[in-house]
Design a protein around this motif. Structure first.
Motif, mmCIF file in Angstrom:
data_model
loop_
_atom_site.group_PDB
_atom_site.id
_atom_site.type_symbol
_atom_site.label_atom_id
_atom_site.label_comp_id
_atom_site.label_asym_id
_atom_site.label_seq_id
_atom_site.Cartn_x
_atom_site.Cartn_y
_atom_site.Cartn_z
ATOM 1 N N HIS A 98 0.788 -1.230 0.000
ATOM 2 C CA HIS A 98 0.000 0.000 0.000
ATOM 3 C C HIS A 98 0.823 1.286 0.000
ATOM 4 O O HIS A 98 0.255 2.363 -0.189
ATOM 5 N N CYS A 99 2.124 1.197 0.215
ATOM 6 C CA CYS A 99 2.919 2.420 0.347
ATOM 7 C C CYS A 99 3.817 2.693 -0.849
ATOM 8 O O CYS A 99 4.599 3.638 -0.836
ATOM 9 N N ASP A 100 3.724 1.841 -1.868
ATOM 10 C CA ASP A 100 4.417 2.087 -3.129
ATOM 11 C C ASP A 100 5.904 2.338 -2.919
ATOM 12 O O ASP A 100 6.487 3.266 -3.478
ATOM 13 N N ALA A 101 6.509 1.527 -2.094
ATOM 14 C CA ALA A 101 7.935 1.676 -1.802
ATOM 15 C C ALA A 101 8.475 0.373 -1.235
ATOM 16 O O ALA A 101 7.705 -0.481 -0.787
ATOM 17 N N SER A 102 9.789 0.232 -1.257
ATOM 18 C CA SER A 102 10.397 -0.941 -0.643
ATOM 19 C C SER A 102 10.479 -0.735 0.864
ATOM 20 O O SER A 102 10.298 0.376 1.361
ATOM 21 N N CYS A 103 10.758 -1.815 1.570
ATOM 22 C CA CYS A 103 10.851 -1.737 3.025
ATOM 23 C C CYS A 103 12.260 -1.431 3.514
ATOM 24 O O CYS A 103 12.518 -1.446 4.718
ATOM 25 N N GLY A 104 13.176 -1.170 2.600
ATOM 26 C CA GLY A 104 14.531 -0.839 3.019
ATOM 27 C C GLY A 104 14.652 0.598 3.468
ATOM 28 O O GLY A 104 14.027 1.498 2.895
ATOM 29 N N ASN A 105 15.433 0.811 4.524
ATOM 30 C CA ASN A 105 15.738 2.161 5.017
ATOM 31 C C ASN A 105 14.495 2.962 5.420
ATOM 32 O O ASN A 105 14.471 4.186 5.280
ATOM 33 N N ILE A 106 13.470 2.292 5.893
ATOM 34 C CA ILE A 106 12.288 3.028 6.329
ATOM 35 C C ILE A 106 12.517 3.586 7.734
ATOM 36 O O ILE A 106 13.313 3.057 8.511
ATOM 37 N N ARG A 107 11.827 4.672 8.024
ATOM 38 C CA ARG A 107 11.940 5.333 9.317
ATOM 39 C C ARG A 107 10.763 4.904 10.191
ATOM 40 O O ARG A 107 9.605 5.111 9.840
ATOM 41 N N VAL A 108 11.079 4.316 11.342
ATOM 42 C CA VAL A 108 10.075 3.750 12.240
ATOM 43 C C VAL A 108 10.151 4.461 13.583
ATOM 44 O O VAL A 108 11.247 4.690 14.109
ATOM 45 N N VAL A 109 8.999 4.798 14.152
ATOM 46 C CA VAL A 109 8.957 5.374 15.492
ATOM 47 C C VAL A 109 8.133 4.469 16.397
ATOM 48 O O VAL A 109 7.044 4.035 16.037
ATOM 49 N N ASP A 110 8.682 4.149 17.547
ATOM 50 C CA ASP A 110 8.005 3.345 18.567
ATOM 51 C C ASP A 110 7.534 4.303 19.649
ATOM 52 O O ASP A 110 8.336 4.838 20.416
ATOM 53 N N VAL A 111 6.233 4.522 19.724
ATOM 54 C CA VAL A 111 5.655 5.503 20.637
ATOM 55 C C VAL A 111 5.348 4.841 21.982
ATOM 56 O O VAL A 111 4.658 3.827 22.042
ATOM 57 N N GLY A 112 5.873 5.423 23.062
ATOM 58 C CA GLY A 112 5.732 4.811 24.379
ATOM 59 C C GLY A 112 6.558 3.548 24.472
ATOM 60 O O GLY A 112 6.081 2.498 24.903
ATOM 61 N N SER A 113 7.823 3.653 24.096
ATOM 62 C CA SER A 113 8.670 2.465 23.939
ATOM 63 C C SER A 113 8.899 1.721 25.246
ATOM 64 O O SER A 113 9.092 0.507 25.249
ATOM 65 N N GLY A 114 8.900 2.434 26.380
ATOM 66 C CA GLY A 114 9.067 1.762 27.671
ATOM 67 C C GLY A 114 10.408 1.075 27.786
ATOM 68 O O GLY A 114 11.457 1.709 27.816
ATOM 69 N N ALA A 115 10.394 -0.245 27.819
ATOM 70 C CA ALA A 115 11.623 -1.028 27.920
ATOM 71 C C ALA A 115 12.243 -1.325 26.560
ATOM 72 O O ALA A 115 13.201 -2.084 26.470
ATOM 73 N N GLY A 116 11.689 -0.721 25.487
ATOM 74 C CA GLY A 116 12.219 -0.957 24.149
ATOM 75 C C GLY A 116 11.423 -1.951 23.340
ATOM 76 O O GLY A 116 11.917 -2.488 22.343
ATOM 77 N N LEU A 117 10.171 -2.164 23.760
ATOM 78 C CA LEU A 117 9.326 -3.153 23.108
ATOM 79 C C LEU A 117 8.153 -2.482 22.413
ATOM 80 O O LEU A 117 7.392 -1.754 23.069
ATOM 81 N N PRO A 118 8.004 -2.655 21.107
ATOM 82 C CA PRO A 118 8.793 -3.555 20.252
ATOM 83 C C PRO A 118 9.982 -2.885 19.546
ATOM 84 O O PRO A 118 10.723 -3.550 18.844
ATOM 85 N N GLY A 119 10.172 -1.582 19.704
ATOM 86 C CA GLY A 119 11.079 -0.830 18.858
ATOM 87 C C GLY A 119 12.508 -1.336 18.814
ATOM 88 O O GLY A 119 13.090 -1.462 17.725
ATOM 89 N N LEU A 120 13.096 -1.609 19.966
ATOM 90 C CA LEU A 120 14.489 -2.037 19.978
ATOM 91 C C LEU A 120 14.637 -3.415 19.350
ATOM 92 O O LEU A 120 15.622 -3.699 18.662
ATOM 93 N N VAL A 121 13.659 -4.271 19.561
ATOM 94 C CA VAL A 121 13.679 -5.601 18.939
ATOM 95 C C VAL A 121 13.567 -5.471 17.417
ATOM 96 O O VAL A 121 14.254 -6.167 16.669
ATOM 97 N N LEU A 122 12.703 -4.563 16.944
ATOM 98 C CA LEU A 122 12.580 -4.334 15.504
ATOM 99 C C LEU A 122 13.901 -3.836 14.930
ATOM 100 O O LEU A 122 14.304 -4.241 13.830
#
Length: 285
Positions: free
Chosen positions: A111-135
């Motif tokens: 749906h985003c007409d782009a590859s998944c390489g080098n995408i910018r991701v934000v983990d809101v309310g990351s807490g202990a790093g879940l899921p952001g740090l694992v991603l």
């Protein structure tokens, strides 16, 4: 490792790692937790039942081990997670965080007409790093920003990132409503994720202002979130997005069926947002 380059109203300068550790009065080791590497610890054998973890490269597995070790050690003095055993962390948190990657990738490619390489991701309310740090560990080509309002948790996140040697992560100490109104971050990210932060209608108001037009918001939820999704329809639409899909997530842990709620942002977020005052505190996971 960087802490936010932007200033937010009412957010004091984060403590340094050294200052915080001094007052924490707990030894911070770089050894792997015995339950993760020892023959009798249990997590290695339990991890066999975590196929997404097993699919990682050896270096990524090592980074996960180092992160879990730090999480359990700091959790002795900080309220990072209600889970106290390494094997439970692997099944409940690590595997669960990894399970959200396939629906994000599939939806982004479709749906985003782009590859998944080098995408910018934000983990809101990351807490202990879940899921952001694992991603970030599992997808080293993604640029991941961990947003957390509590300074002491940001100090832990920086420690865990440095210990595990993760280079594609930025830790930002601030509230979601402040960051979403800041030009450094507003509509800056390709994907926003959130796990165990708040109900869906609140998450929409915190996460979608951070997502670029044409990007995704993915919320990790438990079994049967239908009522929560229905209650969030107005908030999702008011933030310029539409519900893309509610999909079951393959889970091999003992905690039941998981669900990923994916929203596609179709137009710019209105300037008046959000209605809620203050970022809700992240519940112990």
């Amino acid at each position: 490792m960087l802490v936010s380059r932007c200033k937010f109203p009412g957010v004091p300068t984060p403590l340094s790692v050294g200052t915080f550790v001094k007052h924490l009065a707990v030894p911070i080791s770089t050894r792997l937790h015995c339950a993760l590497v020892g023959a009798g610890g249990g997590a290695k054998s339990r991890a066999v039942r975590c196929p997404k973890f097993q699919a990682l490269k050896n270096r990524q597995k090592e980074q996960i081990h180092l992160y879990v070790d730090a999480l359990l050690e700091w959790n002795q003095r900080m309220n990072l997670t209600a889970v106290r055993e390494a094997d439970e962390v692997m099944e409940r948190h690590i595997e669960d965080s990894l399970s959200i990657i396939p629906p994000i990738r599939d939806s982004y490619l479709s749906h985003c007409d782009a590859s998944c390489g080098n995408i910018r991701v934000v983990d809101v309310g990351s807490g202990a790093g879940l899921p952001g740090l694992v991603l970030a560990i599992a997808q080293p080509d993604w640029q991941v920003t961990l947003v957390e309002s509590m300074r002491k948790r940001c100090v832990f996140l920086e420690h865990a990132v440095n210990l595990a040697g993760v280079s594609n992560v930025e830790v930002v100490n601030g509230r979601a409503e402040d960051i979403g109104n800041d030009l450094c971050f507003r509509e800056h990210f390709d994907v926003a994720v959130a796990r165990a932060v708040a109900e869906m209608r609140v998450l929409a108001e915190y996460c979608l202002p951070l997502v670029r037009v044409g990007g995704l918001f993915a919320a990790a939820k438990g079994h049967n979130p239908d009522d929560e999704v229905k209650n969030a329809e107005t908030a999702i639409q008011s933030m310029g997005a539409s519900l893309l899909q509610v999909c079951p997530v393959e889970s091999h842990g003992p905690y039941g069926q998981r669900t990923a709620i994916i929203c596609l942002k179709g137009h710019q977020t209105p300037r008046k947002y959000p209605r809620h005052a203050g970022t809700p505190a992240k519940e112990p996971l």
